[in-house]
Write a protein that holds these residues in place. Structure first.
Motif, PDB file in Angstrom:
ATOM      1  N   GLU A 253      31.980   0.695 -25.829  1.00  0.00           N
ATOM      2  CA  GLU A 253      31.630  -0.646 -26.285  1.00  0.00           C
ATOM      3  C   GLU A 253      31.090  -1.489 -25.126  1.00  0.00           C
ATOM      4  O   GLU A 253      31.141  -1.092 -23.966  1.00  0.00           O
ATOM      5  CB  GLU A 253      32.857  -1.327 -26.912  1.00  0.00           C
ATOM      6  N   TYR A 254      30.584  -2.669 -25.478  1.00  0.00           N
ATOM      7  CA  TYR A 254      30.029  -3.585 -24.486  1.00  0.00           C
ATOM      8  C   TYR A 254      30.938  -3.714 -23.267  1.00  0.00           C
ATOM      9  O   TYR A 254      32.162  -3.822 -23.399  1.00  0.00           O
ATOM     10  CB  TYR A 254      29.847  -4.979 -25.081  1.00  0.00           C
ATOM     11  N   ILE A 255      30.330  -3.706 -22.106  1.00  0.00           N
ATOM     12  CA  ILE A 255      31.069  -3.908 -20.858  1.00  0.00           C
ATOM     13  C   ILE A 255      30.765  -5.314 -20.363  1.00  0.00           C
ATOM     14  O   ILE A 255      29.624  -5.633 -20.015  1.00  0.00           O
ATOM     15  CB  ILE A 255      30.660  -2.860 -19.801  1.00  0.00           C
ATOM     16  N   HIS A 256      31.777  -6.168 -20.331  1.00  0.00           N
ATOM     17  CA  HIS A 256      31.580  -7.554 -19.919  1.00  0.00           C
ATOM     18  C   HIS A 256      31.764  -7.737 -18.415  1.00  0.00           C
ATOM     19  O   HIS A 256      31.198  -8.663 -17.826  1.00  0.00           O
ATOM     20  CB  HIS A 256      32.551  -8.467 -20.671  1.00  0.00           C
ATOM     21  N   ASP A 257      32.558  -6.876 -17.806  1.00  0.00           N
ATOM     22  CA  ASP A 257      32.841  -6.976 -16.376  1.00  0.00           C
ATOM     23  C   ASP A 257      31.639  -6.466 -15.578  1.00  0.00           C
ATOM     24  O   ASP A 257      31.235  -5.302 -15.717  1.00  0.00           O
ATOM     25  CB  ASP A 257      34.091  -6.147 -16.050  1.00  0.00           C
ATOM     26  N   ILE A 258      31.041  -7.330 -14.746  1.00  0.00           N
ATOM     27  CA  ILE A 258      29.809  -6.978 -14.040  1.00  0.00           C
ATOM     28  C   ILE A 258      29.989  -5.786 -13.094  1.00  0.00           C
ATOM     29  O   ILE A 258      29.161  -4.863 -13.094  1.00  0.00           O
ATOM     30  CB  ILE A 258      29.236  -8.194 -13.283  1.00  0.00           C
ATOM     31  N   PRO A 259      31.042  -5.732 -12.263  1.00  0.00           N
ATOM     32  CA  PRO A 259      31.209  -4.540 -11.418  1.00  0.00           C
ATOM     33  C   PRO A 259      31.284  -3.242 -12.225  1.00  0.00           C
ATOM     34  O   PRO A 259      30.696  -2.227 -11.834  1.00  0.00           O
ATOM     35  CB  PRO A 259      32.514  -4.824 -10.668  1.00  0.00           C
ATOM     36  N   SER A 260      32.005  -3.273 -13.351  1.00  0.00           N
ATOM     37  CA  SER A 260      32.078  -2.074 -14.197  1.00  0.00           C
ATOM     38  C   SER A 260      30.714  -1.731 -14.783  1.00  0.00           C
ATOM     39  O   SER A 260      30.366  -0.553 -14.927  1.00  0.00           O
ATOM     40  CB  SER A 260      33.093  -2.279 -15.324  1.00  0.00           C
ATOM     41  N   LEU A 261      29.937  -2.765 -15.108  1.00  0.00           N
ATOM     42  CA  LEU A 261      28.594  -2.522 -15.638  1.00  0.00           C
ATOM     43  C   LEU A 261      27.698  -1.899 -14.571  1.00  0.00           C
ATOM     44  O   LEU A 261      26.900  -0.996 -14.865  1.00  0.00           O
ATOM     45  CB  LEU A 261      28.000  -3.833 -16.154  1.00  0.00           C
ATOM     46  N   ARG A 262      27.846  -2.357 -13.322  1.00  0.00           N
ATOM     47  CA  ARG A 262      27.111  -1.698 -12.224  1.00  0.00           C
ATOM     48  C   ARG A 262      27.487  -0.223 -12.146  1.00  0.00           C
ATOM     49  O   ARG A 262      26.630   0.648 -11.940  1.00  0.00           O
ATOM     50  CB  ARG A 262      27.425  -2.375 -10.886  1.00  0.00           C
ATOM     51  N   GLY A 263      28.775   0.059 -12.302  1.00  0.00           N
ATOM     52  CA  GLY A 263      29.224   1.446 -12.276  1.00  0.00           C
ATOM     53  C   GLY A 263      28.643   2.259 -13.412  1.00  0.00           C
ATOM     54  O   GLY A 263      28.299   3.437 -13.239  1.00  0.00           O
ATOM     55  N   ALA A 264      28.517   1.636 -14.586  1.00  0.00           N
ATOM     56  CA  ALA A 264      27.949   2.334 -15.743  1.00  0.00           C
ATOM     57  C   ALA A 264      26.487   2.683 -15.505  1.00  0.00           C
ATOM     58  O   ALA A 264      26.045   3.806 -15.794  1.00  0.00           O
ATOM     59  CB  ALA A 264      28.092   1.471 -16.989  1.00  0.00           C
ATOM     60  N   TYR A 265      25.729   1.725 -14.977  1.00  0.00           N
ATOM     61  CA  TYR A 265      24.331   2.030 -14.644  1.00  0.00           C
ATOM     62  C   TYR A 265      24.278   3.149 -13.601  1.00  0.00           C
ATOM     63  O   TYR A 265      23.490   4.097 -13.718  1.00  0.00           O
ATOM     64  CB  TYR A 265      23.627   0.786 -14.095  1.00  0.00           C
ATOM     65  N   GLY A 266      25.121   3.028 -12.591  1.00  0.00           N
ATOM     66  CA  GLY A 266      25.099   4.002 -11.508  1.00  0.00           C
ATOM     67  C   GLY A 266      25.451   5.405 -11.950  1.00  0.00           C
ATOM     68  O   GLY A 266      24.987   6.393 -11.354  1.00  0.00           O
ATOM     69  N   ALA A 267      26.266   5.532 -13.001  1.00  0.00           N
ATOM     70  CA  ALA A 267      26.692   6.852 -13.479  1.00  0.00           C
ATOM     71  C   ALA A 267      25.579   7.602 -14.190  1.00  0.00           C
ATOM     72  O   ALA A 267      25.681   8.814 -14.400  1.00  0.00           O
ATOM     73  CB  ALA A 267      27.889   6.697 -14.417  1.00  0.00           C
ATOM     74  N   CYS A 268      24.520   6.905 -14.564  1.00  0.00           N
ATOM     75  CA  CYS A 268      23.434   7.520 -15.329  1.00  0.00           C
ATOM     76  C   CYS A 268      22.366   8.087 -14.395  1.00  0.00           C
ATOM     77  O   CYS A 268      22.015   7.477 -13.386  1.00  0.00           O
ATOM     78  CB  CYS A 268      22.795   6.494 -16.265  1.00  0.00           C
ATOM     79  N   ASP A 269      21.838   9.237 -14.764  1.00  0.00           N
ATOM     80  CA  ASP A 269      20.715   9.811 -14.028  1.00  0.00           C
ATOM     81  C   ASP A 269      19.402   9.169 -14.446  1.00  0.00           C
ATOM     82  O   ASP A 269      18.433   9.167 -13.685  1.00  0.00           O
ATOM     83  CB  ASP A 269      20.660  11.320 -14.265  1.00  0.00           C
ATOM     84  N   VAL A 270      19.365   8.650 -15.657  1.00  0.00           N
ATOM     85  CA  VAL A 270      18.204   7.918 -16.141  1.00  0.00           C
ATOM     86  C   VAL A 270      18.680   6.991 -17.253  1.00  0.00           C
ATOM     87  O   VAL A 270      19.649   7.284 -17.960  1.00  0.00           O
ATOM     88  CB  VAL A 270      17.100   8.875 -16.660  1.00  0.00           C
ATOM     89  N   ILE A 271      18.019   5.843 -17.384  1.00  0.00           N
ATOM     90  CA  ILE A 271      18.248   4.934 -18.510  1.00  0.00           C
ATOM     91  C   ILE A 271      16.960   4.906 -19.313  1.00  0.00           C
ATOM     92  O   ILE A 271      15.864   4.826 -18.736  1.00  0.00           O
ATOM     93  CB  ILE A 271      18.622   3.512 -18.033  1.00  0.00           C
ATOM     94  N   ILE A 272      17.067   5.007 -20.641  1.00  0.00           N
ATOM     95  CA  ILE A 272      15.861   4.994 -21.465  1.00  0.00           C
ATOM     96  C   ILE A 272      15.888   3.809 -22.428  1.00  0.00           C
ATOM     97  O   ILE A 272      16.952   3.346 -22.846  1.00  0.00           O
ATOM     98  CB  ILE A 272      15.666   6.315 -22.239  1.00  0.00           C
ATOM     99  N   GLN A 273      14.699   3.325 -22.773  1.00  0.00           N
ATOM    100  CA  GLN A 273      14.522   2.208 -23.707  1.00  0.00           C
ATOM    101  C   GLN A 273      13.293   2.536 -24.570  1.00  0.00           C
ATOM    102  O   GLN A 273      12.191   2.074 -24.310  1.00  0.00           O
ATOM    103  CB  GLN A 273      14.314   0.898 -22.933  1.00  0.00           C
ATOM    104  N   PRO A 274      13.487   3.341 -25.628  1.00  0.00           N
ATOM    105  CA  PRO A 274      12.341   3.794 -26.431  1.00  0.00           C
ATOM    106  C   PRO A 274      11.982   2.846 -27.580  1.00  0.00           C
ATOM    107  O   PRO A 274      11.642   3.283 -28.682  1.00  0.00           O
ATOM    108  CB  PRO A 274      12.836   5.137 -26.962  1.00  0.00           C
ATOM    109  N   SER A 275      12.033   1.552 -27.338  1.00  0.00           N
ATOM    110  CA  SER A 275      11.910   0.553 -28.405  1.00  0.00           C
ATOM    111  C   SER A 275      10.572   0.624 -29.136  1.00  0.00           C
ATOM    112  O   SER A 275       9.532   0.927 -28.551  1.00  0.00           O
ATOM    113  CB  SER A 275      12.078  -0.849 -27.826  1.00  0.00           C
TER     114      SER A 275
END
Length: 349
Positions: free
Chosen positions: A242-264
């Motif tokens: 679910e949504y991550i409101h804590d900014i440090p945790s959100l940085r960690g979530a981005y960092g854990a990904c090898d790629v982020i996609i946005q196929p809008s």
């Protein structure tokens, strides 16, 4: 540029999506620059008839609908006496701001954000509200050049493109948080393909089934809310947080990904893409809306034009042959200064 008193009209201050987050970022930047910024918004947690005015925030219970919202905004204008009113999201906050400010001599800037143009133009119950707003606002801003072109074509009015921004003091490469997030959610198996935000039909998730033979090589990680109408489009092996409101945790979530996609299929300028780029992540996107304004190809933000392009780019990232380079992202101060130029224009006219 003199300091101003500015009233922001927000459709909601409690929502967790990009529209609200973008407003809060701009308001904070303008306040840091010395402007006196008030915010008015409905607050369903209040009792009917209750009104609060704390920390330059005017809140009221939403019972009474749009007409009550306009009445409250007009009352706020007479009390605060702003130099300019900003209506956030054309078909809601923008309509209220324009309707209220039209009864005074105060200019109103309508900030269109995405669905208010891309979707509401086609909805009979919202089209007339949107049209009246665009035709009567002092100025209109957009978060993509595509939206500005649509407003010119559909309403015969110019609109100013102002890019969303990202705060690099909040979003950056954070190995410690990345390690914590990876361990906490057991993301050590295989490359991670990240998708962030609110997942709804316009997000283009059907891409995942069209290129399933490549997606099977990844662990898809969905972070955010998933609407029932698209839940069937998630791959069976996907993980959901679910949504991550804590900014440090959100940085960690981005960092854990090898790629982020946005196929809008349609989009404004998503905060999640800018935040991921600020965290030094590779991002693959469609060319929809403001996504094509973020970066040219062959940088950390790479635009994929067809399914074959998506597959090849994902393969190159898996095989560590994807060529990319960092991108310079707009800062919140630059975004605020762009709005200040619009305020100067509408005030002088």
């Amino acid at each position: 540029m003199s300091n101003r008193t500015i009233l922001f009209v927000l459709p909601s201050a409690q929502a967790i999506g990009g529209v609200t987050r973008s407003a809060h970022r701009l308001i904070q930047s303008l306040r840091t620059m010395g402007h006196l910024v008030w915010v008015i918004h409905p607050d369903p947690s209040l009792f009917p008839g209750e009104r609060t005015k704390e920390s330059h925030t005017w809140a009221f219970h939403p019972k009474g609908g749009l007409q009550h919202f306009v009445d409250e905004t007009l009352r706020a204008i007479h009390t605060i006496k702003p130099d300019v009113v900003v209506g956030w999201y054309a078909s809601s906050g923008g309509f209220v701001a324009t309707t209220a400010a039209s009864q005074t001599n105060i200019p109103v800037v309508v900030a269109s954000r995405g669905n208010d143009i891309d979707l509401d133009f086609f909805l009979p119950q919202k089209h007339s509200i949107l049209r009246w707003t665009i035709e009567n606002a002092s100025a209109i801003t957009t978060v993509s050049r595509e939206m500005a072109a649509k407003i010119q074509a559909w309403f015969h009015r110019p609109a100013c493109f102002i890019s969303n921004s990202v705060d690099s003091s909040l979003f950056y490469d954070d190995p410690k948080e990345t390690q914590t997030f990876t361990q906490q959610h057991n993301l050590n198996n295989g490359p991670i393909l990240g998708l962030f935000g609110e997942f709804k039909p316009k997000r283009g998730l059907d891409l995942l089934s069209r290129i399933a033979y490549e997606i099977d090589c990844w662990t898809p990680l969905f972070i955010g809310s998933i609407r029932p109408s698209v839940i069937h489009l998630l791959p069976p092996h996907a993980k959901h947080i679910e949504y991550i409101h804590d900014i440090p945790s959100l940085r960690g979530a981005y960092g854990a990904c090898d790629v982020i996609i946005q196929p809008s299929i349609h989009d404004g300028m998503p905060n999640v893409v800018l935040e991921a780029l600020a965290c030094k992540k590779r991002v693959l996107t469609s060319s929809a809306g403001g996504l094509s304004d973020i970066s040219s190809s062959l940088r950390n933000a790479h635009i994929c034009h067809d399914d074959q392009d998506w597959v090849q780019s994902l393969k190159d990232i898996r095989n560590h042959t994807f060529v990319s380079s960092p991108i310079v992202l707009p800062s919140p101060k630059e975004e605020a200064l762009s709005f200040c130029k619009i305020f100067d224009q509408v005030s002088s006219s």
